[in-house]
Design a protein around this motif. Structure first.
Motif, PDB file in Angstrom:
ATOM      1  N   ARG A 278     -15.944  11.167  -1.664  1.00  0.00           N
ATOM      2  CA  ARG A 278     -14.711  10.389  -1.782  1.00  0.00           C
ATOM      3  C   ARG A 278     -14.126  10.247  -0.377  1.00  0.00           C
ATOM      4  NH1 ARG A 278     -12.208  13.651  -4.653  1.00  0.00           N
ATOM      5  NH2 ARG A 278     -12.734  12.828  -6.703  1.00  0.00           N
ATOM      6  N   LEU A 279     -14.066   9.021   0.128  1.00  0.00           N
ATOM      7  CA  LEU A 279     -13.635   8.769   1.507  1.00  0.00           C
ATOM      8  C   LEU A 279     -12.368   7.919   1.506  1.00  0.00           C
ATOM      9  CD1 LEU A 279     -14.137   8.928   4.561  1.00  0.00           C
ATOM     10  CD2 LEU A 279     -15.569   6.886   4.341  1.00  0.00           C
ATOM     11  N   PHE A 304     -25.030   6.417   4.939  1.00  0.00           N
ATOM     12  CA  PHE A 304     -23.753   7.113   4.714  1.00  0.00           C
ATOM     13  C   PHE A 304     -22.910   6.377   3.674  1.00  0.00           C
ATOM     14  CE2 PHE A 304     -19.231   7.492   5.668  1.00  0.00           C
ATOM     15  CZ  PHE A 304     -19.055   8.858   5.632  1.00  0.00           C
ATOM     16  N   PHE A 305     -22.695   5.080   3.859  1.00  0.00           N
ATOM     17  CA  PHE A 305     -21.863   4.328   2.920  1.00  0.00           C
ATOM     18  C   PHE A 305     -22.569   4.112   1.587  1.00  0.00           C
ATOM     19  CE2 PHE A 305     -19.363   3.317   6.670  1.00  0.00           C
ATOM     20  CZ  PHE A 305     -18.086   3.299   6.158  1.00  0.00           C
ATOM     21  N   ASN A 306     -23.876   4.186   1.576  1.00  0.00           N
ATOM     22  CA  ASN A 306     -24.607   4.072   0.316  1.00  0.00           C
ATOM     23  C   ASN A 306     -24.380   5.291  -0.563  1.00  0.00           C
ATOM     24  OD1 ASN A 306     -26.481   2.496  -1.305  1.00  0.00           O
ATOM     25  ND2 ASN A 306     -27.926   4.170  -0.964  1.00  0.00           N
ATOM     26  N   ASP A 307     -24.055   6.453   0.064  1.00  0.00           N
ATOM     27  CA  ASP A 307     -23.808   7.686  -0.692  1.00  0.00           C
ATOM     28  C   ASP A 307     -22.347   7.849  -1.088  1.00  0.00           C
ATOM     29  OD1 ASP A 307     -26.466   8.397  -0.494  1.00  0.00           O
ATOM     30  OD2 ASP A 307     -26.188   9.547   1.350  1.00  0.00           O
ATOM     31  N   TYR A 330     -22.801  -3.446   1.048  1.00  0.00           N
ATOM     32  CA  TYR A 330     -23.293  -2.137   1.472  1.00  0.00           C
ATOM     33  C   TYR A 330     -22.768  -0.999   0.593  1.00  0.00           C
ATOM     34  CZ  TYR A 330     -24.911  -4.454   5.710  1.00  0.00           C
ATOM     35  OH  TYR A 330     -25.569  -5.275   6.593  1.00  0.00           O
ATOM     36  N   LEU A 331     -21.865  -1.291  -0.314  1.00  0.00           N
ATOM     37  CA  LEU A 331     -21.300  -0.255  -1.184  1.00  0.00           C
ATOM     38  C   LEU A 331     -21.962  -0.319  -2.550  1.00  0.00           C
ATOM     39  CD1 LEU A 331     -17.533  -0.779  -0.252  1.00  0.00           C
ATOM     40  CD2 LEU A 331     -19.151   0.839   0.752  1.00  0.00           C
ATOM     41  N   ARG A 332     -23.261  -0.196  -2.561  1.00  0.00           N
ATOM     42  CA  ARG A 332     -24.015  -0.413  -3.802  1.00  0.00           C
ATOM     43  C   ARG A 332     -23.818   0.708  -4.814  1.00  0.00           C
ATOM     44  NH1 ARG A 332     -27.267  -4.679  -3.470  1.00  0.00           N
ATOM     45  NH2 ARG A 332     -27.723  -5.530  -1.413  1.00  0.00           N
ATOM     46  N   GLU A 357     -23.768 -12.521  -4.664  1.00  0.00           N
ATOM     47  CA  GLU A 357     -24.223 -11.155  -4.408  1.00  0.00           C
ATOM     48  C   GLU A 357     -23.663 -10.249  -5.495  1.00  0.00           C
ATOM     49  OE1 GLU A 357     -26.341 -10.311  -2.212  1.00  0.00           O
ATOM     50  OE2 GLU A 357     -26.427 -12.132  -1.012  1.00  0.00           O
ATOM     51  N   SER A 358     -24.475  -9.347  -5.984  1.00  0.00           N
ATOM     52  CA  SER A 358     -24.058  -8.443  -7.051  1.00  0.00           C
ATOM     53  C   SER A 358     -23.639  -7.100  -6.464  1.00  0.00           C
ATOM     54  CB  SER A 358     -25.210  -8.241  -8.038  1.00  0.00           C
ATOM     55  OG  SER A 358     -24.851  -7.321  -9.032  1.00  0.00           O
ATOM     56  N   VAL A 359     -22.407  -6.715  -6.732  1.00  0.00           N
ATOM     57  CA  VAL A 359     -21.927  -5.389  -6.346  1.00  0.00           C
ATOM     58  C   VAL A 359     -22.191  -4.476  -7.534  1.00  0.00           C
ATOM     59  CG1 VAL A 359     -19.968  -4.079  -5.499  1.00  0.00           C
ATOM     60  CG2 VAL A 359     -20.179  -6.498  -4.937  1.00  0.00           C
ATOM     61  N   LEU A 360     -23.243  -3.685  -7.437  1.00  0.00           N
ATOM     62  CA  LEU A 360     -23.865  -3.083  -8.606  1.00  0.00           C
ATOM     63  C   LEU A 360     -22.967  -2.125  -9.382  1.00  0.00           C
ATOM     64  CD1 LEU A 360     -27.421  -2.482  -7.135  1.00  0.00           C
ATOM     65  CD2 LEU A 360     -26.651  -4.333  -8.620  1.00  0.00           C
ATOM     66  N   LYS A 361     -22.441  -1.087  -8.691  1.00  0.00           N
ATOM     67  CA  LYS A 361     -21.824   0.001  -9.437  1.00  0.00           C
ATOM     68  C   LYS A 361     -20.320   0.097  -9.243  1.00  0.00           C
ATOM     69  CE  LYS A 361     -25.902   2.932  -9.605  1.00  0.00           C
ATOM     70  NZ  LYS A 361     -26.479   4.264  -9.336  1.00  0.00           N
ATOM     71  N   ILE A 362     -19.682  -0.963  -8.824  1.00  0.00           N
ATOM     72  CA  ILE A 362     -18.228  -0.914  -8.693  1.00  0.00           C
ATOM     73  C   ILE A 362     -17.624  -1.030 -10.086  1.00  0.00           C
ATOM     74  CG2 ILE A 362     -16.184  -2.057  -7.789  1.00  0.00           C
ATOM     75  CD1 ILE A 362     -17.655  -2.799  -5.354  1.00  0.00           C
TER      76      ILE A 362
END
Length: 641
Positions: A278-279, A304-307, A330-332, A357-362
Motif C-alpha cells: 500500500r503506497l 515495483f508498481f506492478n506489485d 502500469y498498475l495492472r 486499454e484494459s486496467v485489469l484489477k482496479i
C-alpha cells in the motif's frame, strides 16, 4: 486402669480421625488432652537418661495440633507449637518443616528460609558427627532440602559451596530490564502503543531491545516516515530497511517528500527492491510525465508498481493526449487507485492514441480534481480517460469535481459496480444520474451523490420520470447532499431501497423541509413525511439530517412520536442533527422514548453544557459531539502529537 501411655496413644489416634473428618475443633481438644499428659510426664523425666515409650507420639501430637491451628487459620498458635517442638526436639525435621510452613503462609518468607536453613544445617552437622546416636528420617530431610532450595530461588538467593565445603549465601544477579522479565507478547503490546520516533530511540538501548522492536510487525510492515522528508533522510531509511528486513516487504508506506527531492526519492524507492503493498505519495510537484518516463526506462520501476496493490497519490497531470491512461497501464495488479489531481495543464506535444486499454484489477477507483481547475482541460482529461480505458473489474468508483458527461459515465457503470460516489459533477442532476443507472441495469450497495449548485436549480420531484428506481433496491447506504430534490422525491427514493437502508444521510438539500417555519432562500415545495421515513427504514443504524430546512424542536418531536408509535428503528446508534434549529429542550425530548444512542452530533446547535452532561449522565447517549467537545478533541490530538 488407664495409663498415661494409653491416653497419649488414644489421643493421637482419635485426634487424627477427627482431623481427617475436618472436625478441627474437636480434634484440637483431643490433641490438647494428650499433650497435657505427655508434657507432664516429660517434665517428670527431664533428668532421666531413658526415653519414654511415648516419645514419638508426643512429637506427633504437637505437630498435629499445629496442623489443626493452621486449618483454623490460627497461625500464631501454630507457630508456638512448632517452636515448642523445635525446642524439645532440635534434631528432628518435623518442627522445622511445620514452622517454615506457618511462616510462609504468614508472608514471612525470609524468616521461613532462615528457619529451614538453620534446621537443615543443624541436623546435617549433628548427623555427620553422631551417626550412631541420631536416626534421621531421610524422606523428611530431603523435603527440608527441597523447601530450602525453593525459598532460596524465590528470594533470589544463591547457595554456594567453597573449596572447604562451607556454604555461603549471596544474592543472585537479577536483571531489571523489563524486556527480559516480561513475556514477549506483553512487551510487544506495550511497544505497539509508542510512536515510531520513540521506538527508534529505544532500539539503541541494547541488542535485546533492538531485536524485539525489529520483530514487531507494525514497525516494519507499516513504517512512519517524517513529513517533508529529504533525500538524505530517505537514504538512511532505505539502509535501515535493508538491515532489518530479509524479505523487504512493507505493508504500508506514506511518502511526504520535500519538493526538490520528490523525483530522487521515488527513484531510490523503486531501485531499493523493497516491495510495498500500500503506497501513499503526497507530492507538490510530481507529474504523470515524470512517472511515465521512469516506468518506460526502468524495468525495476515497472516491477515495483506492478506489485503495488493500493496506490494513493497527489499528482500534477500534464495531458499529452493520453491523460492518465499511460500511467494506469502500469498498475495492472492494483486493486485500489486514488488520484488527487491538484494541477492540470495541457502539453504542447499532444500525441493522442485512440486505443482501448484494459486496467485489469482496479476494483476501487477514486479520482479527485481540484475545483479551481480549468473546466475545458478537465473535460478533455475525462474524455481521454473513459474513452481509452476499460474498467471491467470495477466494484467502486468515486469522482469529485470531474467534468464528465453521461455518455462517458456509462462506460464505467458496469454490471459488477456496487459503490458509486459522485461529488459536484457539472450539469449532473439526480434525474440524469437515475436515468443512466436505470439504463445500465446495475444494483448498487452504496450511493453517495453531491449535486453542484443544487439549491439554485428548480425543485425536482421525479413525478413525471420515465424510469424506475429499481437500481436502489439493494442500497444500504444512501447519501444525498446539496440536491434540488423535494420531499416527495426523497421519500420515493428512500422507499425504493426496500427496507434495506442502514445508513441515510441528507445534508443541505435546500428544497427539502422538515416542518413549517421560516424558510431559506429556496422555499421547499413540501414537508418531509417522518411517518414514511420511519416505516421505510426499520434497519437504520445511522441517520444524518444536517443543515436541513426547518428542522426544529417541533419537527424533532414528530420524529420521536413516529418512532414511539412504530417501535423502530431499534438499531439506530448514530444521529447527526448538526446545524439545525434544535436546542436543549428538543434534545431532551429526543430521548423521551426507547432510543439510546452511541453518538449524537449537534454541531452548530444551541445546546448548553448542562444539557449535554445531563443526557450523557442519564445514559441516553454515550457521546455527544458538539462544538465544545470537537475543539477539545482537536486540542487533545494536537497535544498528543
Amino acid at each position: 486402669m488407664v495409663t498415661n501411655d494409653s491416653v497419649v496413644a488414644k489421643s493421637l489416634e482419635l485426634g487424627a480421625r477427627e482431623f481427617r473428618s475436618r472436625n478441627y475443633s474437636k480434634a484440637l481438644k483431643i490433641f490438647a488432652r494428650g499433650i497435657e499428659v505427655a508434657e507432664r510426664k516429660h517434665k517428670e523425666q527431664q533428668d532421666s537418661s531413658s526415653t519414654p515409650e511415648y516419645y514419638v507420639q508426643y512429637q506427633n501430637l504437637l505437630d498435629s495440633r499445629a496442623a489443626c491451628f493452621m486449618s483454623l487459620n490460627r497461625l500464631d498458635m501454630a507457630l508456638k507449637d512448632s517452636e515448642k517442638l523445635i525446642k524439645i526436639y532440635p534434631y528432628r525435621t518435623k518442627g522445622y518443616l511445620r514452622k517454615c510452613d506457618v511462616l510462609g503462609r504468614s508472608g514471612h518468607e525470609l524468616r521461613a528460609f532462615q528457619c529451614i536453613d538453620k534446621g537443615f544445617q543443624r541436623i546435617r552437622r549433628y548427623s555427620l558427627r553422631h551417626q550412631d546416636k541420631l536416626s534421621v528420617n531421610e524422606r523428611l530431610f530431603k523435603k527440608m532440602e527441597a523447601e530450602r532450595s525453593r525459598l532460596a530461588e524465590k528470594l533470589g538467593l544463591e547457595i554456594v559451596v567453597d573449596a572447604d565445603g562451607k556454604e555461603h549465601k549471596r544474592r543472585k544477579y537479577v536483571s531489571l530490564d523489563p524486556m527480559t522479565r516480561l513475556p514477549l507478547e506483553v512487551s510487544i503490546l506495550i511497544l505497539d502503543s509508542i510512536g515510531q520516533r520513540e521506538l527508534l530511540n529505544l532500539m539503541m538501548v541494547s541488542s535485546t531491545w533492538y531485536k524485539v522492536i525489529r520483530s514487531m510487525a507494525r514497525f516494519m510492515k507499516c513504517p512512519l516516515l517524517i513529513p517533508n522528508i529529504n533525500r538524505r533522510q530517505f537514504d538512511k531509511f532505505v539502509r535501515f530497511c535493508a538491515s532489518c528486513t530479509t524479505d523487504r516487504q512493507i505493508g504500508s508506506l506514506l511518502l511526504d517528500c520535500s519538493p526538490p527531492d520528490e523525483q530522487y526519492i521515488l527513484t531510490q524507492l523503486v531501485n531499493s527492491k523493497i516491495n510495498v503493498r500500500r503506497l501513499r505519495i503526497r507530492s507538490r510537484g510530481l507529474s504523470n510525465q515524470v512517472l511515465v518516463k521512469l516506468l518506460n526506462t526502468s524495468s525495476v520501476a515497472r516491477r515495483f508498481f506492478n506489485d503495488v496493490e493500493e496506490l494513493y497519490m497527489d499528482l500534477h497531470i500534464i495531458d499529452d493526449g493520453n491523460g492518465l491512461n499511460t500511467l494506469l497501464q502500469y498498475l495492472r495488479n492494483a486493486s485500489v487507485v486514488l488520484l488527487n489531481v491538484f494541477e492540470l495543464t495541457t502539453s504542447m506535444n499532444v500525441k493522442r492514441v485512440d486505443q482501448t486499454e484494459s486496467v485489469l484489477k482496479i476494483a476501487n477507483f477514486d479520482l479527485r480534481l481540484h475545483p479551481a481547475l480549468n473546466l475545458k482541460n478537465n473535460r478533455i482529461l475525462m474524455n481521454n480517460l473513459f474513452h481509452n480505458a476499460s474498467f471491467s473489474s470495477l466494484k467502486s468508483i468515486s469522482l469529485a469535481d470531474c467534468n464528465v458527461n453521461l455518455e462517458d459515465l456509462r462506460r464505467v457503470l458496469t454490471s459488477g459496480l456496487l459503490n458509486l460516489r459522485l461529488e459536484r459533477i457539472p450539469s449532473l442532476t439526480f434525474r440524469g444520474l437515475a436515468e443512466t443507472l436505470h439504463d445500465t441495469h446495475i444494483r448498487l450497495k452504496e450511493l453517495r451523490f453531491t449535486e453542484e449548485g443544487g439549491q439554485g436549480r428548480d425543485p425536482e420531484d421525479l413525478r413525471q420520470a420515465n424510469f424506475d428506481l429499481s437500481f436502489l433496491c439493494d442500497v444500504n447506504l444512501l447519501e444525498l447532499s446539496n440536491t434540488s430534490l423535494t420531499a416527495s422525491a426523497c421519500s420515493k427514493i428512500i422507499q425504493a431501497t426496500g427496507d434495506n437502508l442502514i445508513v441515510l444521510r441528507l445534508t443541505a438539500n435546500g428544497h427539502l423541509a422538515f416542518g413549517p417555519g421560516p424558510l431559506f432562500q429556496y422555499a421547499p415545495t413540501s414537508i418531509f413525511d417522518f411517518q414514511q421515513l420511519v416505516n421505510d427504514c426499520p434497519k437504520l443504524k445511522e441517520l444524518a439530517l444536517s443543515r436541513c430546512s426547518n428542522l426544529d424542536n417541533r419537527s424533532l418531536k414528530k420524529l420521536v412520536t413516529e418512532m414511539n408509535l412504530q417501535g423502530q428503528p431499534k438499531s439506530l446508534a448514530v444521529l447527526d442533527l448538526s446545524f439545525s434549529d434544535i436546542n436543549g429542550l428538543g434534545l431532551i425530548a429526543l430521548f423521551d422514548t426507547w432510543l439510546r444512542l452511541r453518538i449524537l452530533k449537534v454541531y452548530g446547535c444551541d445546546i448548553s453544557d448542562e444539557t449535554i452532561q445531563y443526557a450523557e449522565g442519564k445514559g441516553f447517549v454515550d457521546r455527544i459531539w458538539c462544538e465544545s467537545t470537537h475543539s477539545e478533541v482537536l486540542r487533545s490530538i494536537a497535544i498528543s502529537r
